[in-house]
Design a protein around this motif. Sequence first.
Motif: not given
Length: 237
Positions: A97-100, A102-107
């Motif tokens: 995941a990208y730290y902190g 979550p929306e970018k990670t999901a994308k």
Amino acid sequence: MNNLRLTCSGSAALPTSVFRRWEKATGQIMLERYGMSEIGMALSNDGLNPQNRKAGSVGKPLPKVQARLIDAEGKDVTHTPGASGTIQIKGPNVFHAYYGLPEKTAKEFTSDGWFITGDVGTRDSDGLYYIMGRMSVDIIKSGGFKLSALEIERELLEHPNIADVAVVGVPSEDWGEVVATAVTLKPDTTLTIEELKPWCYERISRYKTPKLLRVVDELPRNLMGKLDKKAVKAMFA
């Protein structure tokens, strides 16, 4: 050079001309690979058998790594030689995941857990992958064709007068985008678009041939030394 066992290329696409010159100068067949911060190293040419390495290719998935190509309609075209698609990667090498963020990670992940790299590539009948470039800056949509800026750059670097090159797509009412190139030249040489076009016609399709040319003293690069394609596009605004 007799003690040199291995030379590698990464970070940016290796021009075919450099691949060949390096082999001629050193006797080494460069090992080209593909990776990024989020996935580490994912694809690689044959590390043990140099003769199996192909110029322009980044090879096959490394052990335990999976790769696939997904086209604009969401279809898996991995096993269709020559078809282009966004490269997606899965395996223990992929970050979580990208730290902190979550929306970018999901994308950046598909629903079934594949990381979307943002790079477009193709795969040949031997299972070797080729990078066409970043979807955002290296894929030029012109007259219904999807063109690889990196492929065109590799060809232009063979021109005897060109020292460095950057290819971008610029807006066109007729074609959607047209191919434009900024170049630096070797000492005591000149080049015009009228001279460049017929040279290109003998080597690449006409629809891939640059329609616009800028000769500059230096191409814009970021702190990592990579071409700043946004700055190159601004030259043609």
